[in-house]
Design an enzyme around this catalytic site. Sequence first.
Site, short mmCIF file in Angstrom:
data_model
loop_
_atom_site.label_atom_id
_atom_site.label_comp_id
_atom_site.label_asym_id
_atom_site.label_seq_id
_atom_site.Cartn_x
_atom_site.Cartn_y
_atom_site.Cartn_z
N PRO A 28 18.98 5.92 19.19
CA PRO A 28 17.71 6.18 19.89
C PRO A 28 16.57 5.37 19.28
O PRO A 28 16.49 5.24 18.05
CB PRO A 28 17.48 7.68 19.71
CG PRO A 28 18.67 8.23 19.02
CD PRO A 28 19.57 7.11 18.60
N SER A 38 16.42 2.39 14.13
CA SER A 38 16.93 1.50 15.19
C SER A 38 16.52 0.04 15.00
O SER A 38 17.34 -0.88 15.12
CB SER A 38 16.45 2.06 16.53
OG SER A 38 16.20 1.06 17.44
N ASP A 81 14.93 2.34 4.87
CA ASP A 81 15.73 2.12 6.08
C ASP A 81 16.67 0.93 5.91
O ASP A 81 17.88 1.04 6.13
CB ASP A 81 14.81 1.84 7.29
CG ASP A 81 14.27 3.11 7.90
OD1 ASP A 81 14.24 4.13 7.19
OD2 ASP A 81 13.87 3.07 9.07
O1 PMV Z 1 11.96 4.49 10.38
P1 PMV Z 1 11.81 5.94 10.23
O2 PMV Z 1 11.01 6.57 11.31
O3 PMV Z 1 13.07 6.62 9.91
O4 PMV Z 1 10.85 6.22 8.93
C1 PMV Z 1 11.17 5.78 7.68
C2 PMV Z 1 10.75 6.74 6.65
C3 PMV Z 1 9.30 6.76 6.20
O5 PMV Z 1 9.33 7.34 4.91
C4 PMV Z 1 8.45 7.63 7.12
C5 PMV Z 1 8.68 5.38 6.13
C6 PMV Z 1 9.23 4.49 5.03
O6 PMV Z 1 8.97 3.30 5.08
O7 PMV Z 1 9.90 4.99 4.11
#
Ligand code: PMV
Length: 310
Positions: A98, A105, A149
């Site tokens: 998603p 993603s 990520d």
């Molecule tokens: O990409 P997402 O929505 O899973 O967010 C990553 C996690 C955060 O801690 C909110 C941002 C980050 O860069 O670590």
Amino acid sequence: MGSGSAPAKIILFGEHAVVHGVPALAAPVSTLRATAFAEPAQPGYGIRLETPSFIAEIPADININTVDDALALTILLTLKALAMPYPDLVIRLDSTIPIASGMGSGAAVSTALARALCAHFGITMPPSELNAIIYEVEKLHHGTPSGIDNTVIVYETPVLFRRGHVPEPLQLGAPLSLLIGDTGHPSSTKLAVEGVWALRAAEPERTQSQFARIGQIIEAARQYMQAGEVEAIGHLMNENHIVLRELTVSSVELDHLVQAALDAGTLGAKLSGGGRGGIMIALVTPETQAQVKSALMAAGAVNVYATTIV
Ligand code: PMV
């Protein structure tokens, strides 16, 4: 033909605080993936990206220093790292992850794309180098990404991640069965991250103590994971969700799904990822899995995915 793929990810504990130096725990979701297939085209054709929702030409003279498109930047950085000239290719991208929902993603699509390019040239890129490229691309998506990520997605393994430190593999004494409930409301991680920065500027002491609380939760969660104490992990998920609410990154829909999972007997539930929409996760047992899944669907989840972290 060169192909590549990459998984989705979920954050188990520590999103947002991780941007501010607190560790976080995250894991790949290998059943949801982005894929890329690169097929050679005739000389002079250039690079054409085809996705189910759009087609894009990537011009050969695009400037690596000013490009503001994540896929174009992925291509340019990968070619630069491989020291390869601009090729003529049709690249087909697809994904079952998603979009804008906290599952990484964007990083997964970029990773699949870079891997397809490497495969096209027959070159294996070290994961650390690929990780650095995807981190650069993440800056376009996120502004000030922590790097969690790209790390989880490139290495495809559960990790304890801390900004500026070598990621540590996460040891699990017992598998964790999770349901991922998608609110169906996409959300901008960049805006949510900026919101927390603004909160930190407005109320520094309060925000620092919330980050410190998340840090304590992570330390405890890591120990309970090693010991396989699943119930205790569930309690910590609930606590982490409460702090995330205080940090203003939950939403009515996320809170609703979390409450529905709790009412249906989950061991613990929290939002996961950037928040303000996107996904939540619920820790289940074989006995509670079906009832928690039904409760999430009844509470408005547009999709519920099951995953096990080992
Ligand atoms: O990409 P997402 O929505 O899973 O967010 C990553 C996690 C955060 O801690 C909110 C941002 C980050 O860069 O670590």
